[in-house]
Design an enzyme around this catalytic site. Structure first.
Site, mmCIF file in Angstrom:
data_model
loop_
_atom_site.group_PDB
_atom_site.id
_atom_site.type_symbol
_atom_site.label_atom_id
_atom_site.label_comp_id
_atom_site.label_asym_id
_atom_site.label_seq_id
_atom_site.Cartn_x
_atom_site.Cartn_y
_atom_site.Cartn_z
ATOM 1 N N LYS A 175 -23.327 -33.853 12.209
ATOM 2 C CA LYS A 175 -23.094 -34.707 13.388
ATOM 3 C C LYS A 175 -22.072 -34.047 14.338
ATOM 4 O O LYS A 175 -22.197 -34.114 15.561
ATOM 5 C CB LYS A 175 -22.602 -36.090 12.931
ATOM 6 C CG LYS A 175 -22.087 -36.987 14.036
ATOM 7 C CD LYS A 175 -23.150 -37.469 14.997
ATOM 8 C CE LYS A 175 -22.521 -38.274 16.132
ATOM 9 N NZ LYS A 175 -23.477 -38.783 17.100
ATOM 10 N N LYS A 243 -12.786 -39.133 20.070
ATOM 11 C CA LYS A 243 -12.606 -39.201 18.608
ATOM 12 C C LYS A 243 -13.486 -38.155 17.927
ATOM 13 O O LYS A 243 -13.040 -37.423 17.034
ATOM 14 C CB LYS A 243 -12.952 -40.626 18.150
ATOM 15 C CG LYS A 243 -12.951 -40.882 16.674
ATOM 16 C CD LYS A 243 -14.321 -40.864 16.021
ATOM 17 C CE LYS A 243 -15.329 -41.803 16.579
ATOM 18 N NZ LYS A 243 -16.623 -41.760 15.905
HETATM 19 P P1 NAP Z 1 -18.576 -49.964 19.453
HETATM 20 O O1 NAP Z 1 -19.584 -50.583 20.345
HETATM 21 O O2 NAP Z 1 -17.187 -49.776 19.935
HETATM 22 O O3 NAP Z 1 -18.546 -50.825 18.106
HETATM 23 C C1 NAP Z 1 -17.637 -50.561 17.076
HETATM 24 C C2 NAP Z 1 -17.905 -51.516 15.929
HETATM 25 O O4 NAP Z 1 -16.949 -51.228 14.882
HETATM 26 C C3 NAP Z 1 -17.697 -53.000 16.297
HETATM 27 O O5 NAP Z 1 -18.584 -53.769 15.545
HETATM 28 C C4 NAP Z 1 -16.244 -53.219 15.852
HETATM 29 O O6 NAP Z 1 -15.943 -54.563 15.606
HETATM 30 C C5 NAP Z 1 -16.227 -52.435 14.572
HETATM 31 N N1 NAP Z 1 -14.877 -52.080 14.135
HETATM 32 C C6 NAP Z 1 -14.060 -51.147 14.718
HETATM 33 N N2 NAP Z 1 -12.903 -51.076 14.028
HETATM 34 C C7 NAP Z 1 -13.000 -51.957 12.996
HETATM 35 C C8 NAP Z 1 -12.137 -52.328 11.932
HETATM 36 N N3 NAP Z 1 -10.928 -51.739 11.781
HETATM 37 N N4 NAP Z 1 -12.555 -53.266 11.072
HETATM 38 C C9 NAP Z 1 -13.776 -53.835 11.219
HETATM 39 N N5 NAP Z 1 -14.648 -53.540 12.198
HETATM 40 C C10 NAP Z 1 -14.261 -52.607 13.075
HETATM 41 O O7 NAP Z 1 -19.037 -48.530 18.931
HETATM 42 P P2 NAP Z 1 -20.516 -47.932 18.782
HETATM 43 O O8 NAP Z 1 -20.848 -47.228 20.027
HETATM 44 O O9 NAP Z 1 -21.415 -48.972 18.209
HETATM 45 O O10 NAP Z 1 -20.212 -46.799 17.671
HETATM 46 C C11 NAP Z 1 -20.187 -47.074 16.269
HETATM 47 C C12 NAP Z 1 -20.193 -45.738 15.534
HETATM 48 O O11 NAP Z 1 -21.403 -45.021 15.871
HETATM 49 C C13 NAP Z 1 -19.033 -44.798 15.924
HETATM 50 O O12 NAP Z 1 -18.584 -44.084 14.806
HETATM 51 C C14 NAP Z 1 -19.662 -43.892 16.962
HETATM 52 O O13 NAP Z 1 -18.991 -42.637 17.046
HETATM 53 C C15 NAP Z 1 -21.068 -43.753 16.413
HETATM 54 N N6 NAP Z 1 -22.103 -43.385 17.403
HETATM 55 C C16 NAP Z 1 -22.186 -44.021 18.603
HETATM 56 C C17 NAP Z 1 -23.177 -43.640 19.523
HETATM 57 C C18 NAP Z 1 -23.325 -44.293 20.884
HETATM 58 O O14 NAP Z 1 -24.073 -43.737 21.717
HETATM 59 N N7 NAP Z 1 -22.682 -45.416 21.163
HETATM 60 C C19 NAP Z 1 -24.082 -42.637 19.194
HETATM 61 C C20 NAP Z 1 -23.989 -42.043 17.948
HETATM 62 C C21 NAP Z 1 -22.990 -42.419 17.066
HETATM 63 P P3 NAP Z 1 -15.513 -55.542 16.824
HETATM 64 O O15 NAP Z 1 -16.800 -56.053 17.400
HETATM 65 O O16 NAP Z 1 -14.694 -56.599 16.191
HETATM 66 O O17 NAP Z 1 -14.717 -54.708 17.810
#
Ligand code: NAP
Length: 302
Positions: A175, A243
Site C-alpha cells: 500500500k 499520514k
Molecule cells: P475517514 O472518513 O476519516 O474515517 C475514519 C474512520 O475511522 C471513522 O469511522 C472514524 O470514526 C474512525 N476512527 C478514527 N479514529 C478512531 C479511533 N481512535 N477509535 C475509533 N474509531 C476511529 O477516513 P477514510 O477515508 O474512511 O479512511 C479510512 C482508512 O482507509 C484510512 O486508514 C485511510 O488511509 C484508508 N484509505 C482511504 C482512502 C480514501 O480515498 N478515502 C483510500 C484508501 C485507503 P468517527 O466517525 O467517530 O470519526
C-alpha cells in the site's frame, strides 16, 4: 436445510468503511457494525445491519471482523484498547484490517491476536471513495494463505483486484508503494495543469487530449475535473495522505532507501496543513504550487 451465515463485524464507517460495509450487506452478508460516532451507523441500520455497543461486544458475536479506521493508534485503540476487539475475541476469529497503518505495528497486533487464538490479515485498499462505493477497490493482502482464502468472499464483495502479496505486514508495505505512486501522479497533475493554465490552454480540451495517452492516470481522470471546478471535497483528505507519506518515509528510512520526490511532496502537504487545509481532498496539493507560481487554475479564463 439452508442456514443463515454468521454475521460479520465492521468497525469504522468513514468515507471508505461506509461504502465497503454497504457492499457487504448488498452481497448478502449479515452485518454487525460499530462506529465511534454512532450517527454514522444509522444508514446501515436502516438497511438491516445491527449495531454493537463496543468493539468488544461486536467481537463476541462475530467470527470475521473488518476494521477500517484512520491511523495506527486508532487500529490499536479498536483492537487492543479498552473494550477493544481483543477483550472478547473468539477463538479462531479472523480480523481483517483494511486501514492503512504501519507494517511494523501490524505485525505486533497480529502477535497479540495470535496469543488469543485469533488471526490477522492486513488488507489495505486503493481506489478512493469511488472504489469503496462501487465495490471496485484494489485490495493488497498480507498474512496466512489459508486465512486469505477464508476472507476471499468478503474481499470479492468490496473489490475487483485482490492480491495476496505476502506475509503479515506485506499488504501495508505494498500500500505504501501505491501511495508513492499516487502522490507522484498528484504532483505531476498539479504541475501540468498550472503549465496549461499559464499557456492559455482550454483546460477541459487539454484533459481530453492527454487523459487517454501515456500521461494518463487515475489521479488525472478522477481529480483533475474536480480541480477545474475548484471543488476540494475530499475523497481522501490531505491529513490522511500526509499520514501515509509519514509511514512511507519512516519505512524507507528503516530500509535505507532515499525517497526524494516523496519527501518533497510530504513537505508540500505539510504547508497546506499549516494553512488549515488538512480536511481538503489530496488533490488540493495544487494549492501549494499555485501559491509558489502566483497563478490559480481558472478554467473559465485560460
Ligand atoms: P475517514 O472518513 O476519516 O474515517 C475514519 C474512520 O475511522 C471513522 O469511522 C472514524 O470514526 C474512525 N476512527 C478514527 N479514529 C478512531 C479511533 N481512535 N477509535 C475509533 N474509531 C476511529 O477516513 P477514510 O477515508 O474512511 O479512511 C479510512 C482508512 O482507509 C484510512 O486508514 C485511510 O488511509 C484508508 N484509505 C482511504 C482512502 C480514501 O480515498 N478515502 C483510500 C484508501 C485507503 P468517527 O466517525 O467517530 O470519526
Amino acid at each position: 436445510m439452508s442456514s443463515t451465515p454468521a454475521p460479520i463485524g465492521f468497525i469504522g464507517l468513514g468515507i471508505m468503511g461506509r461504502g465497503m460495509a454497504h457492499n457487504l450487506l448488498q452481497a448478502g452478508f449479515p452485518l454487525i457494525v460499530w462506529n465511534r460516532t454512532p450517527a454514522k451507523m444509522q444508514p446501515l441500520l436502516e438497511l438491516g445491519a445491527r449495531a454493537a455497543q463496543y468493539p468488544a461486544d461486536l467481537a463476541a458475536q462475530c467470527d470475521v471482523i473488518i476494521t477500517c479506521v484512520s491511523d495506527t493508534p486508532d487500529v490499536e485503540a479498536v483492537i487492543l484498547g479498552e473494550n477493544g476487539v481483543i477483550d472478547q475475541v473468539r477463538s479462531n476469529a479472523l480480523i481483517i484490517d483494511m486501514s492503512t497503518i504501519s507494517p511494523q505495528a501490524t505485525r505486533e497486533i497480529a502477535t497479540k491476536l495470535n496469543q488469543k487464538g485469533a488471526h490477522l490479515l492486513d488488507a489495505p485498499v486503493s481506489g478512493g471513495s469511488e472504489g469503496a462505493q462501487k465495490g471496485t477497490l484494489s485490495i493488497m493482502v498480507g498474512g496466512d494463505a489459508a486465512q486469505f482464502e477464508r476472507a476471499l468472499p468478503y474481499f470479492q464483495a468490496m473489490g475487483k483486484t485482490i492480491t495476496h502479496v505476502g506475509d503479515q505486514g506485506a499488504g501495508q508495505t505494498v500500500k505504501l508503494v501505491n501511495q508513492i505512486l499516487v502522490v507522484g501522479n498528484a504532483l505531476a497533475m498539479s504541475e501540468a495543469l498550472l503549465f496549461a493554465q499559464a499557456g492559455g490552454l482550454d483546460l477541459e480540451k487539454t484533459l481530453k487530449a492527454v487523459g487517454g495517452g501515456a500521461g494518463g492516470s487515475w489521479m488525472l481522470s478522477n481529480r483533475a475535473p474536480q480541480i477545474l471546478k475548484r471543488d476540494w471535497t475530499p475523497g481522501f483528505t490531505i491529513d490522511l495522505q500526509q499520514k501515509d507519506l509519514r509511514l512511507a518515509l519512516k519505512a524507507a528510512d528503516q530500509l535505507g532507501v532515499p525517497l526524494l520526490g516523496t519527501s518533497l511532496i510530504f513537505n508540500l502537504y505539510r504547508t497546506l496543513q499549516a494553512q488549515g487545509l488538512g480536511g481538503d481532498g489530496n488533490h488540493a496539493l495544487i494549492k501549494a504550487l499555485e501559491h509558489l507560481a502566483g497563478i490559480e487554475i481558472d478554467s473559465d479564463h485560460p
